[in-house]
Design an enzyme around this catalytic site. Sequence first.
Site, PDB file in Angstrom:
ATOM      1  CB  ILE A 135      29.053 -16.585 -36.407  1.00 33.38           C
ATOM      2  CG1 ILE A 135      30.420 -17.476 -36.403  1.00 33.38           C
ATOM      3  CG2 ILE A 135      28.975 -16.370 -37.828  1.00 33.38           C
ATOM      4  CD1 ILE A 135      30.196 -18.860 -36.712  1.00 33.38           C
ATOM      5  CG  ASP A 136      25.908 -13.839 -32.599  1.00 36.94           C
ATOM      6  OD1 ASP A 136      26.561 -12.594 -32.494  1.00 36.94           O
ATOM      7  OD2 ASP A 136      24.750 -13.607 -32.810  1.00 36.94           O
ATOM      8  CE  LYS A 137      29.819 -18.777 -24.610  1.00 40.54           C
ATOM      9  NZ  LYS A 137      29.243 -18.493 -23.372  1.00 40.54           N
TER      10      LYS A 137
END
Length: 301
Positions: A135-137
Amino acid sequence: MTELRATIEQETGRIDKVLTGLFPDYSRSQIQLWLKEGVVAVNGQPVKANYKVKAKDALFVAIPEPETLDVIAEDIPLTIVYEDEDVAVINKPQGMVVHPSAGHSHGTLVNALMYHVKDLSSINGVIRPGIVHRIDKDTSGLLMVAKNDQAHESLAKQLKDKTSLRKYVALVHGEISHDKGTINAPIGRSKVNRKMQAVREDGKSAVTHFTVLERFEGFTLVELKLETGRTHQIRVHMQYIGFPLAGDPVYGPKKTLPGNGQFLHAQMLGFTHPVTDQEMVFEAPLPEVFEKTLEKLRKSH
């Protein structure tokens, strides 16, 4: 270097399947990686995974020495929701990068995993040990981690076959009038900005289902269920239908709610355990900044 040799007698079919049968100590994913790296030869010539073997073919595999793991284990606080011999479930905080890359060699989830979990699958190489999906930062929430290659293959297959459960909660700009919807729009790399994704006719299939949970003045809280897992899928799809995520620095408006990135949380994760076949479902509460923002919106509403 380890060498494997075999002469085909009766086996037929794609070479990756044949090699898996001939050398059961190695996973099919590992064999496919060798084929990508060009270390599998038939009759002295490198071949690809779709090569169909024939009688009397002489197979040769030059297994390279394992890479030295140059990712450093770091004692970074990590919320482990569940762990056994095969899998772990992590609640990733907002702001943490999943795996090392250019500009992010330290402080990632992988650095923390190597300290706290240690045994991790090798399928995705030295930079992404154990990482089945990401998942994105600036997205918080649940991630499944594989602790061995068998578990990794099972979890990756569940993602591919769309049998795993992934539900997100997001706060978006605008007031969505209908209670439910499905966004079926292919996603590919943006032609305008190579660092962004966009809805494109020639993109990969992408399907997102959403349900409205709560409406505020100028904002809507939604639950999103992923059928596919394209890069930035939720962020791109919600922008595409005119309701970009609040706080999204890339796909959303500049004037938005104060925070540390997009208000997107991977709240629920479900999968079949790769060894016991038990159905596993996990849920993670919203981060504090997300909850406080909702409280403010409720009061102003």
